[in-house]
Design an enzyme around this catalytic site. Structure first.
Site, PDB file in Angstrom:
ATOM      1  N   ARG A 137     -23.884  41.554  -3.802  1.00 24.22           N
ATOM      2  CA  ARG A 137     -24.337  41.546  -2.406  1.00 24.22           C
ATOM      3  C   ARG A 137     -24.591  42.985  -1.910  1.00 24.22           C
ATOM      4  O   ARG A 137     -25.730  43.410  -1.758  1.00 24.22           O
ATOM      5  CB  ARG A 137     -23.284  40.846  -1.524  1.00 24.22           C
ATOM      6  CG  ARG A 137     -23.745  40.552  -0.096  1.00 24.22           C
ATOM      7  CD  ARG A 137     -23.708  41.730   0.851  1.00 24.22           C
ATOM      8  NE  ARG A 137     -22.376  42.294   1.036  1.00 24.22           N
ATOM      9  CZ  ARG A 137     -22.141  43.395   1.757  1.00 24.22           C
ATOM     10  NH1 ARG A 137     -23.139  44.040   2.339  1.00 24.22           N
ATOM     11  NH2 ARG A 137     -20.922  43.879   1.872  1.00 24.22           N
ATOM     12  N   ASP A 138     -23.539  43.743  -1.733  1.00 23.84           N
ATOM     13  CA  ASP A 138     -23.687  45.089  -1.170  1.00 23.84           C
ATOM     14  C   ASP A 138     -24.484  45.979  -2.119  1.00 23.84           C
ATOM     15  O   ASP A 138     -25.279  46.821  -1.694  1.00 23.84           O
ATOM     16  CB  ASP A 138     -22.295  45.689  -0.918  1.00 23.84           C
ATOM     17  CG  ASP A 138     -22.303  46.780   0.130  1.00 23.84           C
ATOM     18  OD1 ASP A 138     -23.391  47.157   0.597  1.00 23.84           O
ATOM     19  OD2 ASP A 138     -21.217  47.265   0.490  1.00 23.84           O
TER      20      ASP A 138
ATOM     21  N   HIS B 220     -13.007  49.772   1.690  1.00 26.99           N
ATOM     22  CA  HIS B 220     -14.407  49.575   1.266  1.00 26.99           C
ATOM     23  C   HIS B 220     -15.081  50.938   1.420  1.00 26.99           C
ATOM     24  O   HIS B 220     -15.620  51.267   2.469  1.00 26.99           O
ATOM     25  CB  HIS B 220     -15.056  48.517   2.165  1.00 26.99           C
ATOM     26  CG  HIS B 220     -16.497  48.237   1.868  1.00 26.99           C
ATOM     27  ND1 HIS B 220     -16.922  47.090   1.236  1.00 26.99           N
ATOM     28  CD2 HIS B 220     -17.633  48.929   2.136  1.00 26.99           C
ATOM     29  CE1 HIS B 220     -18.239  47.086   1.134  1.00 26.99           C
ATOM     30  NE2 HIS B 220     -18.702  48.205   1.691  1.00 26.99           N
TER      31      HIS B 220
ATOM     32  N   HIS C 192     -17.687  53.815   0.401  1.00 29.35           N
ATOM     33  CA  HIS C 192     -18.917  54.233  -0.279  1.00 29.35           C
ATOM     34  C   HIS C 192     -18.701  55.648  -0.825  1.00 29.35           C
ATOM     35  O   HIS C 192     -17.800  56.362  -0.380  1.00 29.35           O
ATOM     36  CB  HIS C 192     -20.104  54.161   0.685  1.00 29.35           C
ATOM     37  CG  HIS C 192     -20.569  52.748   0.917  1.00 29.35           C
ATOM     38  ND1 HIS C 192     -21.695  52.220   0.323  1.00 29.35           N
ATOM     39  CD2 HIS C 192     -20.026  51.738   1.637  1.00 29.35           C
ATOM     40  CE1 HIS C 192     -21.832  50.949   0.685  1.00 29.35           C
ATOM     41  NE2 HIS C 192     -20.838  50.633   1.482  1.00 29.35           N
TER      42      HIS C 192
ATOM     43  N   CYS D 231     -26.471  50.812   2.368  1.00 30.20           N
ATOM     44  CA  CYS D 231     -26.661  49.881   3.480  1.00 30.20           C
ATOM     45  C   CYS D 231     -28.047  50.082   4.064  1.00 30.20           C
ATOM     46  O   CYS D 231     -28.458  51.215   4.312  1.00 30.20           O
ATOM     47  CB  CYS D 231     -25.591  50.107   4.554  1.00 30.20           C
ATOM     48  SG  CYS D 231     -25.810  49.026   5.966  1.00 30.20           S
TER      49      CYS D 231
ATOM     50  N   ASN E 244     -21.575  51.920  -3.340  1.00 27.02           N
ATOM     51  CA  ASN E 244     -20.136  51.721  -3.205  1.00 27.02           C
ATOM     52  C   ASN E 244     -19.415  52.513  -4.286  1.00 27.02           C
ATOM     53  O   ASN E 244     -20.002  52.892  -5.290  1.00 27.02           O
ATOM     54  CB  ASN E 244     -19.795  50.253  -3.456  1.00 27.02           C
ATOM     55  CG  ASN E 244     -20.111  49.408  -2.274  1.00 27.02           C
ATOM     56  OD1 ASN E 244     -21.179  48.842  -2.216  1.00 27.02           O
ATOM     57  ND2 ASN E 244     -19.202  49.313  -1.338  1.00 27.02           N
TER      58      ASN E 244
HETATM   59  C1  LIG Z   1     -27.703  39.003  12.259  1.00 25.96           C
HETATM   60  C2  LIG Z   1     -29.187  38.733  12.349  1.00 25.96           C
HETATM   61  C3  LIG Z   1     -29.550  37.433  11.666  1.00 25.96           C
HETATM   62  C4  LIG Z   1     -29.584  38.667  13.805  1.00 25.96           C
HETATM   63  O1  LIG Z   1     -31.000  38.753  13.904  1.00 25.96           O
HETATM   64  P1  LIG Z   1     -31.757  38.365  15.218  1.00 25.96           P
HETATM   65  O2  LIG Z   1     -33.212  38.669  14.980  1.00 25.96           O
HETATM   66  O3  LIG Z   1     -31.115  39.000  16.390  1.00 25.96           O
HETATM   67  O4  LIG Z   1     -31.463  36.786  15.249  1.00 25.96           O
HETATM   68  P2  LIG Z   1     -32.080  35.573  15.979  1.00 25.96           P
HETATM   69  O5  LIG Z   1     -30.988  34.603  16.151  1.00 25.96           O
HETATM   70  O6  LIG Z   1     -32.867  36.019  17.182  1.00 25.96           O
HETATM   71  O7  LIG Z   1     -33.111  34.967  14.901  1.00 25.96           O
HETATM   72  C5  LIG Z   1     -34.302  35.619  14.544  1.00 25.96           C
HETATM   73  C6  LIG Z   1     -34.834  34.983  13.268  1.00 25.96           C
HETATM   74  O8  LIG Z   1     -33.916  35.141  12.191  1.00 25.96           O
HETATM   75  C7  LIG Z   1     -33.521  33.848  11.718  1.00 25.96           C
HETATM   76  N1  LIG Z   1     -32.101  33.907  11.380  1.00 25.96           N
HETATM   77  C8  LIG Z   1     -31.085  34.187  12.190  1.00 25.96           C
HETATM   78  N2  LIG Z   1     -29.929  34.128  11.540  1.00 25.96           N
HETATM   79  C9  LIG Z   1     -30.226  33.799  10.260  1.00 25.96           C
HETATM   80  C10 LIG Z   1     -29.442  33.605   9.097  1.00 25.96           C
HETATM   81  N3  LIG Z   1     -28.120  33.738   9.116  1.00 25.96           N
HETATM   82  N4  LIG Z   1     -30.054  33.287   7.954  1.00 25.96           N
HETATM   83  C11 LIG Z   1     -31.398  33.153   7.912  1.00 25.96           C
HETATM   84  N5  LIG Z   1     -32.207  33.335   8.978  1.00 25.96           N
HETATM   85  C12 LIG Z   1     -31.608  33.655  10.142  1.00 25.96           C
HETATM   86  C13 LIG Z   1     -33.806  32.894  12.846  1.00 25.96           C
HETATM   87  O9  LIG Z   1     -33.947  31.589  12.369  1.00 25.96           O
HETATM   88  C14 LIG Z   1     -35.081  33.487  13.401  1.00 25.96           C
HETATM   89  O10 LIG Z   1     -36.128  33.151  12.522  1.00 25.96           O
HETATM   90  P3  LIG Z   1     -37.642  32.981  13.080  1.00 25.96           P
HETATM   91  O11 LIG Z   1     -37.559  31.926  14.139  1.00 25.96           O
HETATM   92  O12 LIG Z   1     -38.047  34.340  13.633  1.00 25.96           O
HETATM   93  O13 LIG Z   1     -38.418  32.606  11.851  1.00 25.96           O
HETATM   94  C15 LIG Z   1     -29.983  39.881  11.695  1.00 25.96           C
HETATM   95  O14 LIG Z   1     -29.752  41.042  12.445  1.00 25.96           O
HETATM   96  C16 LIG Z   1     -29.641  40.144  10.262  1.00 25.96           C
HETATM   97  O15 LIG Z   1     -29.832  39.308   9.400  1.00 25.96           O
HETATM   98  N6  LIG Z   1     -29.203  41.374   9.966  1.00 25.96           N
HETATM   99  C17 LIG Z   1     -28.916  41.785   8.588  1.00 25.96           C
HETATM  100  C18 LIG Z   1     -27.551  42.351   8.554  1.00 25.96           C
HETATM  101  C19 LIG Z   1     -27.206  42.777   7.139  1.00 25.96           C
HETATM  102  O16 LIG Z   1     -27.288  41.999   6.210  1.00 25.96           O
HETATM  103  N7  LIG Z   1     -26.779  44.050   6.997  1.00 25.96           N
HETATM  104  C20 LIG Z   1     -26.274  44.536   5.758  1.00 25.96           C
HETATM  105  C21 LIG Z   1     -24.916  43.976   5.482  1.00 25.96           C
HETATM  106  S1  LIG Z   1     -23.620  44.785   6.422  1.00 25.96           S
HETATM  107  C22 LIG Z   1     -23.120  46.036   5.396  1.00 25.96           C
HETATM  108  O17 LIG Z   1     -23.728  46.291   4.396  1.00 25.96           O
HETATM  109  C23 LIG Z   1     -21.848  46.769   5.715  1.00 25.96           C
HETATM  110  C24 LIG Z   1     -20.667  46.284   4.903  1.00 25.96           C
HETATM  111  C25 LIG Z   1     -20.328  44.834   5.237  1.00 25.96           C
HETATM  112  O18 LIG Z   1     -20.947  46.318   3.518  1.00 25.96           O
HETATM  113  C26 LIG Z   1     -19.422  47.141   5.175  1.00 25.96           C
HETATM  114  C27 LIG Z   1     -19.661  48.647   5.182  1.00 25.96           C
HETATM  115  O19 LIG Z   1     -20.142  49.210   4.185  1.00 25.96           O
HETATM  116  O20 LIG Z   1     -19.380  49.234   6.205  1.00 25.96           O
END
Ligand SMILES: CC(C)(COP(=O)([O-])OP(=O)([O-])OC[C@H]1O[C@@H](n2cnc3c(N)ncnc32)[C@H](O)[C@@H]1OP(=O)([O-])[O-])[C@@H](O)C(=O)NCCC(=O)NCCSC(=O)C[C@@](C)(O)CC(=O)[O-]
Length: 319
Positions: free
Chosen positions: A29-30, A224, A226, A257, A266
């Site tokens: 995933r990450d 966690h 990096h 990220c 990571n």
């Molecule tokens: C959170 C949202 C979805 C909000 O996104 P949004 O645009 O605010 O959401 P929305 O509710 O307005 O929906 C917009 C569109 O997204 C769709 N949608 C909405 N939710 C989903 C879902 N779950 N699965 C699939 N589709 C989804 C929804 O159906 C719609 O589709 P449309 O009508 O435009 O075709 C968006 O901002 C997002 O996906 N962000 C990605 C976040 C991400 O993956 N970041 C990386 C991971 S975090 C990380 O790496 C840090 C970590 C964890 O490792 C720890 C560290 O290192 O610190």
């Protein structure tokens, strides 16, 4: 049980009486979410299965986020449908930012844990999940309630525990605040993300001390870290010394990220396992098998293994 020599080595290295470390493999995933090359589903599945074969007992396999935001994870349903035969002794977790993600995750039938991911920085929260910290907790609360009612465990992340790519240094008080909110909504474990990999051990110590002072149980926290600035392993060592025994890591040091420019991968699983092996701390993971697990993935992406210990091992194999 630690032998006297091993215990001595661990003490010398500053570690408390930790005999086992739980490795949470987040490479699929990450590690992959930020790769520009589209990795075929079959290669992701092979990566997960090989890591489990190497002894990994906790693995984050994919994320149920918007495919527009993170295209690399858009095959989440296909990945999970190919992983149904992962043994039940292995804890499989996935990221679910909202109820839509949770509903899709539940379809797979092989998810044990869903992870909600918050941040100690307002700006990062906005960039990463398009909402404020407060709004994110409301969403996570609904996810946690539904997930737990359906028998799933809920894990939490706090990103930017030391610094934010947009706001700079982060006060440990902000980390404590988000940790408390995640704990209150039922997270059984909170993973502490040095998202951009800039923390040094003294900063990790400040954060951990601040959490423990507010009642956090070190057994319910994970590191966690990096490795952008090469400090991830020293941060692990400091964390072990403070009683942490769970760490997220990524095979081959894959990762970064999408919302943290310049953040590199990571902590490499190989380097974590190498350190633990040397300290006589059990991980249950076979070092050589982990190195081999990511070979096909690295070939598709067109990069080499970023772990120093893996590079040394590979060079030795060629001699
Ligand atoms: C959170 C949202 C979805 C909000 O996104 P949004 O645009 O605010 O959401 P929305 O509710 O307005 O929906 C917009 C569109 O997204 C769709 N949608 C909405 N939710 C989903 C879902 N779950 N699965 C699939 N589709 C989804 C929804 O159906 C719609 O589709 P449309 O009508 O435009 O075709 C968006 O901002 C997002 O996906 N962000 C990605 C976040 C991400 O993956 N970041 C990386 C991971 S975090 C990380 O790496 C840090 C970590 C964890 O490792 C720890 C560290 O290192 O610190």
């Amino acid at each position: 049980m630690l032998t006297r020599n091993v215990l001595g080595a661990a003490r010398k290295a500053g570690c408390r009486f930790i005999s086992t470390v739980e490795v949470i493999e987040v490479g699929p995933r990450d590690g992959l979410q930020n790769e520009k090359v589209s990795v075929p589903t079959s290669v992701k599945v092979q990566l997960c299965n090989s890591l489990v074969d190497a002894g990994v007992t906790r693995i984050e396999t994919t994320s149920y986020v918007s495919p527009k935001w993170v295209p690399q994870m858009s095959d989440n349903i296909d990945v999970m449908s190919s992983l149904v035969s992962i043994p039940s002794s292995v804890e499989v977790s996935v990221l679910t930012p909202n109820l839509k993600g949770l509903e899709n995750a539940k379809l797979s039938g092989r998810v044990d844990t869903v992870s909600v991911f918050g941040a100690a920085s307002e700006s990062f929260s906005q960039k990463n999940i398009n909402c404020s910290i407060e709004e994110s907790i409301q969403r996570f609360s609904a996810v946690a309630e539904t997930a737990r009612a359906g028998g799933l465990k809920v894990r939490g992340y706090v990103s930017c525990i030391a610094a934010c790519p947009y706001e700079g240094p982060i006060d440990p008080k902000n980390v404590v605040k988000v940790w408390r909110l995640l704990k209150d909504l039922g997270c059984y474990e909170v993973s502490l993300g040095d998202t951009i990999g800039v923390a040094t051990p003294n900063q990790i110590e400040k954060v951990l001390n601040a959490l423990v002072a507010e009642g956090a149980d070190v057994n319910e926290l994970a590191g966690h870290y990096h490795d952008t600035c090469g400090t991830a392993l020293t941060n692990v060592l400091k964390s072990l010394d403070l009683g942490l025994s769970k760490f997220d890591s990524s095979a081959a040091g894959l990762g970064g990220c999408p919302y943290a420019a310049g953040a590199s991968g990571n902590l490499a699983t190989e380097d974590l396992v190498y350190l633990c092996d040397g300290l006589g701390i059990e991980t249950g993971i076979d070092f050589g098998k982990v190195v081999k697990a990511s070979e096909a993935t690295l070939e598709v992406i067109g990069i080499t293994n970023r772990s120093k210990s893996a590079q040394a091992w590979q060079a030795k194999q060629k001699m």
